[in-house]
Each structure stands twice: as structure tokens, then as C-alpha cells.
Motif scaffolding. Structure first.
Motif, PDB file in Angstrom:
ATOM      1  N   ILE A 151       2.933  10.628  19.287  1.00  0.00           N
ATOM      2  CA  ILE A 151       4.265  10.270  18.765  1.00  0.00           C
ATOM      3  C   ILE A 151       4.172   9.005  17.917  1.00  0.00           C
ATOM      4  CG2 ILE A 151       6.563   9.497  19.443  1.00  0.00           C
ATOM      5  CD1 ILE A 151       6.329  11.344  21.883  1.00  0.00           C
ATOM      6  N   ALA A 152       3.383   8.037  18.385  1.00  0.00           N
ATOM      7  CA  ALA A 152       3.239   6.789  17.627  1.00  0.00           C
ATOM      8  C   ALA A 152       2.589   7.047  16.273  1.00  0.00           C
ATOM      9  CB  ALA A 152       2.421   5.793  18.442  1.00  0.00           C
ATOM     10  N   ILE A 153       1.559   7.917  16.258  1.00  0.00           N
ATOM     11  CA  ILE A 153       0.880   8.221  14.985  1.00  0.00           C
ATOM     12  C   ILE A 153       1.844   8.892  14.014  1.00  0.00           C
ATOM     13  CG2 ILE A 153      -0.906   9.650  13.935  1.00  0.00           C
ATOM     14  CD1 ILE A 153      -2.596   9.110  16.466  1.00  0.00           C
ATOM     15  N   PHE A 154       2.588   9.916  14.529  1.00  0.00           N
ATOM     16  CA  PHE A 154       3.555  10.597  13.668  1.00  0.00           C
ATOM     17  C   PHE A 154       4.651   9.630  13.201  1.00  0.00           C
ATOM     18  CE2 PHE A 154       1.823  14.601  15.328  1.00  0.00           C
ATOM     19  CZ  PHE A 154       1.752  15.330  14.146  1.00  0.00           C
ATOM     20  N   SER A 155       5.068   8.724  14.105  1.00  0.00           N
ATOM     21  CA  SER A 155       6.092   7.748  13.722  1.00  0.00           C
ATOM     22  C   SER A 155       5.580   6.834  12.615  1.00  0.00           C
ATOM     23  CB  SER A 155       6.504   6.922  14.942  1.00  0.00           C
ATOM     24  OG  SER A 155       7.049   7.745  15.958  1.00  0.00           O
ATOM     25  N   VAL A 156       4.334   6.399  12.758  1.00  0.00           N
ATOM     26  CA  VAL A 156       3.753   5.535  11.724  1.00  0.00           C
ATOM     27  C   VAL A 156       3.656   6.275  10.388  1.00  0.00           C
ATOM     28  CG1 VAL A 156       1.644   4.346  11.031  1.00  0.00           C
ATOM     29  CG2 VAL A 156       2.521   4.065  13.348  1.00  0.00           C
ATOM     30  N   ILE A 157       3.191   7.542  10.453  1.00  0.00           N
ATOM     31  CA  ILE A 157       3.081   8.335   9.211  1.00  0.00           C
ATOM     32  C   ILE A 157       4.459   8.524   8.576  1.00  0.00           C
ATOM     33  CG2 ILE A 157       2.498  10.616   8.320  1.00  0.00           C
ATOM     34  CD1 ILE A 157       0.276  10.723  10.448  1.00  0.00           C
ATOM     35  N   HIS A 158       5.445   8.854   9.445  1.00  0.00           N
ATOM     36  CA  HIS A 158       6.799   9.059   8.919  1.00  0.00           C
ATOM     37  C   HIS A 158       7.365   7.775   8.316  1.00  0.00           C
ATOM     38  CE1 HIS A 158      10.721  10.924   8.569  1.00  0.00           C
ATOM     39  NE2 HIS A 158      11.272   9.940   9.295  1.00  0.00           N
ATOM     40  N   LEU A 159       7.138   6.656   9.014  1.00  0.00           N
ATOM     41  CA  LEU A 159       7.631   5.384   8.498  1.00  0.00           C
ATOM     42  C   LEU A 159       6.949   5.016   7.183  1.00  0.00           C
ATOM     43  CD1 LEU A 159       7.868   3.294  11.807  1.00  0.00           C
ATOM     44  CD2 LEU A 159       9.770   4.101  10.403  1.00  0.00           C
ATOM     45  N   ARG A 160       5.654   5.291   7.090  1.00  0.00           N
ATOM     46  CA  ARG A 160       4.949   5.001   5.837  1.00  0.00           C
ATOM     47  C   ARG A 160       5.456   5.886   4.702  1.00  0.00           C
ATOM     48  NH1 ARG A 160      -1.381   4.194   6.956  1.00  0.00           N
ATOM     49  NH2 ARG A 160      -1.227   3.048   4.996  1.00  0.00           N
ATOM     50  N   ARG A 161       5.761   7.146   5.034  1.00  0.00           N
ATOM     51  CA  ARG A 161       6.309   8.035   4.017  1.00  0.00           C
ATOM     52  C   ARG A 161       7.686   7.549   3.565  1.00  0.00           C
ATOM     53  NH1 ARG A 161       6.254  14.135   5.736  1.00  0.00           N
ATOM     54  NH2 ARG A 161       4.019  13.652   5.619  1.00  0.00           N
ATOM     55  N   ILE A 162       8.531   7.182   4.553  1.00  0.00           N
ATOM     56  CA  ILE A 162       9.856   6.662   4.202  1.00  0.00           C
ATOM     57  C   ILE A 162       9.715   5.389   3.381  1.00  0.00           C
ATOM     58  CG2 ILE A 162      11.938   5.627   5.163  1.00  0.00           C
ATOM     59  CD1 ILE A 162      11.713   7.595   7.478  1.00  0.00           C
ATOM     60  N   ASN A 163       8.759   4.558   3.743  1.00  0.00           N
ATOM     61  CA  ASN A 163       8.540   3.305   3.024  1.00  0.00           C
ATOM     62  C   ASN A 163       8.113   3.578   1.580  1.00  0.00           C
ATOM     63  OD1 ASN A 163       8.449   0.551   2.761  1.00  0.00           O
ATOM     64  ND2 ASN A 163       6.321   0.394   3.439  1.00  0.00           N
ATOM     65  N   SER A 164       7.200   4.554   1.420  1.00  0.00           N
ATOM     66  CA  SER A 164       6.780   4.905   0.045  1.00  0.00           C
ATOM     67  C   SER A 164       7.941   5.465  -0.767  1.00  0.00           C
ATOM     68  CB  SER A 164       5.631   5.900   0.092  1.00  0.00           C
ATOM     69  OG  SER A 164       6.050   7.118   0.682  1.00  0.00           O
ATOM     70  N   LEU A 165       8.812   6.293  -0.094  1.00  0.00           N
ATOM     71  CA  LEU A 165      10.000   6.812  -0.797  1.00  0.00           C
ATOM     72  C   LEU A 165      10.936   5.688  -1.189  1.00  0.00           C
ATOM     73  CD1 LEU A 165      10.748   9.990   1.356  1.00  0.00           C
ATOM     74  CD2 LEU A 165       9.815   9.928  -0.970  1.00  0.00           C
ATOM     75  N   LEU A 166      11.098   4.720  -0.281  1.00  0.00           N
ATOM     76  CA  LEU A 166      11.960   3.588  -0.602  1.00  0.00           C
ATOM     77  C   LEU A 166      11.395   2.780  -1.759  1.00  0.00           C
ATOM     78  CD1 LEU A 166      12.905   2.349   2.995  1.00  0.00           C
ATOM     79  CD2 LEU A 166      14.438   3.371   1.319  1.00  0.00           C
ATOM     80  N   ILE A 167      10.078   2.600  -1.764  1.00  0.00           N
ATOM     81  CA  ILE A 167       9.452   1.847  -2.872  1.00  0.00           C
ATOM     82  C   ILE A 167       9.650   2.590  -4.194  1.00  0.00           C
ATOM     83  CG2 ILE A 167       7.244   1.079  -3.806  1.00  0.00           C
ATOM     84  CD1 ILE A 167       6.399   0.519  -0.882  1.00  0.00           C
ATOM     85  N   ARG A 168       9.435   3.932  -4.129  1.00  0.00           N
ATOM     86  CA  ARG A 168       9.623   4.740  -5.343  1.00  0.00           C
ATOM     87  C   ARG A 168      11.076   4.695  -5.800  1.00  0.00           C
ATOM     88  NH1 ARG A 168       7.665  10.626  -4.491  1.00  0.00           N
ATOM     89  NH2 ARG A 168       5.818   9.415  -3.881  1.00  0.00           N
ATOM     90  N   SER A 169      12.012   4.793  -4.835  1.00  0.00           N
ATOM     91  CA  SER A 169      13.429   4.735  -5.175  1.00  0.00           C
ATOM     92  C   SER A 169      13.779   3.378  -5.772  1.00  0.00           C
ATOM     93  CB  SER A 169      14.253   5.019  -3.929  1.00  0.00           C
ATOM     94  OG  SER A 169      15.623   4.897  -4.196  1.00  0.00           O
TER      95      SER A 169
END
Length: 277
Positions: free
Chosen positions: A209-227
């Protein structure tokens, strides 16, 4: 016994248990040493000296000093009169029976042993009971009273069977206790194994769960940076558009205002009176 205990009563109790055992095993030299210690305890205190004289009797009888043994037995009788305990009476009867046996007074020995065993509960027989009964059977053999000797040997066998049965019951109960303890140990081990397995599974699940959470957070972070980058580009375009519009409007107002001023002037002239003339 190598060190002096703080309690003389404790030392006395240990010696009382040890001395007759050594006498019974014919370890006379060791018994002499411990007897001297017991004698010193009684000399320093006002304890009841019944057991001291009883042990002195056993020692004298074992070493063949029959006169000394008789004197010690008489001293034990005097202490019994001062402290008439039932246990002392039984011990004294044993001493008298042993003395009668060693001095060849077999009838007296039989009489005393009969008194002793008439008081004893046969269901609570022990090794000492069997040993004394065997001595009584030997007396009957010496006297040629073989029927009574056979009867005594039957009682010995019955007592021995009773002792063996008690020992067997104790061993069975001990095995049951050990089995229960082993079962509890195995059950505890199984519980520990289950708990460990569940802990490992929970840890692995939490890690996933922690690994998936980290991956999801990194993806959201990259989307936020792109946005954020897109918003920055849109802001720049908007500012450029605003500047262009402002420039366009200012130019347009300047270019339109000049001909309009001329038109406004001519319109004013046309409205004046006398324009026809």
C-alpha cells in the motif's frame, strides 16, 4: 552443611534427615562427622534431645555397642516421658524392636513390630514399612514359624504392590502433566507462528500500500507540475493577449479619432445658419 546456616533449626532438620540415611547405608564414617555436628547443635541449645539419643542408639547398634545402645534408648525414653508425642512413641517402639532383634529377643521384637503395624494404615505403606515387615518375616523364619512368615511376606508383596501402584499413578499423572505442558507449549508455538505469519502478511500489505501510495502521489505530483507549467504558459499568453488588445485599441482609437475630428468639424459647419449663402 559446609557453611553455618543462620538458623540452627534448619541445620538440625537437615542433619535429622541425613544421619539415619547414612546409618541405613552403613556409611559410618560420614555418619560420625554429621553426628558430631548434630551433637554440638543440641549442646549449644535447649532443644528436645529425643532425636539425639535415638540417633546415638542407631549409631551404637550399628557399630555393635549394645550396652551404649541400651543406655541411649533409656535416655530417649526419658525424653519421651517429658514430651509424650505419638510420633516419639512410634520411634521408640522401633528402637526397642531393633534392639530386641539385634540381641536375639525375637519374641519381644515380634510383639513390638505387631504393635507398630497395628497402628499403621496399610494403604499408606512406604519403603520403610516394607523393610520393617521384611525384618519381621526374617524373625518368623528364624523362629521356624513359617506360616506367619509366609503371611508376612504376602503382606510385604501387597504393600509393595500398593507402593508400585501409587508410584505408577504418580508417574501417569506426571506424564499427563508433561503432556499437557507440551501441548500448551505446542499451542503457544502455533499461536506465535500464526501471529508471526499475520504480522509478516500485514507488513507486506502495508508495504505494498505504501509503494502504491508513493507511486500515486508521485504521479499526482507530476500532473500538478505539468498543470502548473500549462497554467504558467496560459498566463503568459493571456498577458500577451491583453497587451496586444490594449495596443490594438490604443492604435484604433488614435486612428479613428483623427478622421472623426474632421467629420465633427465639418458637421458643425453644416449646422451653422447662413451655410447656404
Amino acid at each position: 552443611l559446609t557453611k553455618e546456616p543462620s538458623s540452627g533449626k534448619l541445620r538440625e532438620w537437615v542433619l535429622i534427615q541425613l544421619f539415619p540415611t547414612l546409618i541405613k547405608r552403613h556409611k559410618i564414617h560420614k555418619a560420625e562427622r554429621y553426628f558430631d555436628q548434630l551433637n554440638s547443635i543440641y549442646d549449644r541449645s535447649c532443644h528436645n534431645k529425643f532425636f539425639l539419643h535415638a540417633f546415638s542408639f542407631s549409631y551404637s547398634l550399628c557399630t555393635g555397642k549394645y550396652k551404649e545402645a541400651k543406655l541411649q534408648m533409656e535416655e530417649a525414653e526419658q525424653w519421651y516421658k517429658k514430651y509424650p508425642f505419638a510420633f516419639y512413641d512410634t520411634v521408640l517402639k522401633h528402637l526397642q524392636a531393633e534392639y530386641a532383634w539385634e540381641t536375639g529377643n525375637y519374641r519381644q521384637a515380634i510383639h513390638l513390630y505387631t504393635i507398630i503395624y497395628s497402628r499403621k494404615n496399610p494403604t499408606r505403606a512406604d519403603d520403610n514399612y516394607v523393610e520393617r515387615k521384611r525384618a519381621l518375616a526374617d524373625i518368623y523364619v528364624k523362629l521356624g514359624d513359617y506360616p506367619k512368615a509366609c503371611e508376612t511376606y504376602r503382606e510385604i508383596n501387597a504393600a509393595r504392590d500398593s507402593i508400585d501402584e501409587q508410584d505408577y499413578s504418580l508417574q501417569v499423572n506426571l506424564l499427563r502433566t508433561v503432556y499437557q505442558v507440551d501441548r500448551l507449549a505446542v499451542s503457544n508455538q502455533n499461536q506465535k507462528s500464526k501471529f508471526l505469519s499475520r504480522s509478516i502478511a500485514s507488513s507486506v500489505l502495508i508495504l505494498i500500500i505504501a509503494i502504491f501510495s508513493v507511486i500515486h502521489l508521485r504521479r499526482i505530483n507530476s500532473l500538478l507540475i505539468r498543470s502548473k507549467k500549462n497554467m504558467e504558459k496560459a498566463r503568459v499568453k493571456l498577458e500577451t493577449s491583453i497587451r496586444t488588445k490594449s495596443f490594438f485599441l490604443s492604435n484604433m482609437s488614435h486612428e479613428i479619432r483623427t478622421p472623426l475630428n474632421a467629420l465633427s468639424g465639418f458637421s458643425a459647419i453644416l449646422t451653422e445658419p447662413g451655410i447656404d449663402s
